[in-house]
Scaffold this active site. Structure first.
Site, PDB file in Angstrom:
ATOM      1  CE1 TYR A   1     -44.797   3.238 147.865  1.00 45.36           C
ATOM      2  CE2 TYR A   1     -43.063   1.591 147.807  1.00 45.36           C
ATOM      3  CZ  TYR A   1     -43.495   2.887 147.599  1.00 45.36           C
ATOM      4  OH  TYR A   1     -42.625   3.826 147.123  1.00 45.36           O
TER       5      TYR A   1
ATOM      6  NE  ARG B   1     -48.685  -3.477 139.978  1.00 42.96           N
ATOM      7  CZ  ARG B   1     -48.227  -3.904 138.835  1.00 42.96           C
ATOM      8  NH1 ARG B   1     -48.484  -3.252 137.734  1.00 42.96           N
ATOM      9  NH2 ARG B   1     -47.512  -5.005 138.790  1.00 42.96           N
TER      10      ARG B   1
ATOM     11  CB  CYS C   1     -44.174  10.316 149.705  1.00 42.94           C
ATOM     12  SG  CYS C   1     -43.042  11.542 149.043  1.00 42.94           S
TER      13      CYS C   1
END
Length: 165
Positions: free
Chosen positions: A104, A118, A135
């Site tokens: 991420y 986030r 993803c």
């Protein structure tokens, strides 16, 4: 009118919802079309009917599962978001190569906002076209799988499939 079709895959059923032109609006490892449609932005909703002619996506998914890991690259998707970051992050997601997952943190950096970890995670969570927008190639910052709407066994299988390719 939208169309949907379900394919059998080694990891369970995979359903796609497309426009008449073949653009994918929703996709996931499920047979539950209402669940998929709940992921679609209201501005892109329309009645849905079963139809195996959903454009090139069926053949592309089969080719991907048979080992052509770039088969999904040309599939057109239609997702809606108000935010420019999310739109850009989805474009960046498509550029993550099979067999080369990123964290991420790295995904946020690639998306142009290195501190927006986030927001990068939200781009994954709001992705309505699983597999087509990969993803599953985004991992937790510590390298572990993290979450996946369609289950960690599916995410793990996809990553192993791509690593073997």
């Amino acid at each position: 009118m939208l169309r949907h079709s379900t394919l059998d895959t080694p990891i369970g059923p995979f359903t796609v919802v497309t426009t008449a032109a073949g653009a994918v609006r929703a996709a996931g490892f499920t047979t539950d079309v209402p669940e998929l449609m709940s992921l679609v932005h209201p501005s892109l909703l329309a009645p849905v009917e079963a139809d195996d002619d959903v454009g090139p996506v069926r053949a592309a998914v089969r080719d991907y599962l048979a080992g052509d890991l770039t088969a999904l690259d040309g599939i057109v998707v239609e997702q809606y978001t108000r935010g420019e970051f999310m739109r850009h992050a989805w474009e960046v997601m498509r550029q993550i190569k099979p067999g080369a997952p990123v964290t991420y943190t790295r995904y946020a950096d690639l998306s142009g906002r290195p501190t927006a970890i986030r927001a990068a995670a939200a781009a994954c969570a709001r992705n309505a076209v699983a597999l087509i927008l990969p993803c599953h190639r985004v991992l937790r910052t510590d390298g572990s799988l993290g979450g996946y709407r369609w289950g960690l066994p599916v995410k793990s299988w996809l990553l192993e499939h791509e690593a073997a390719g």
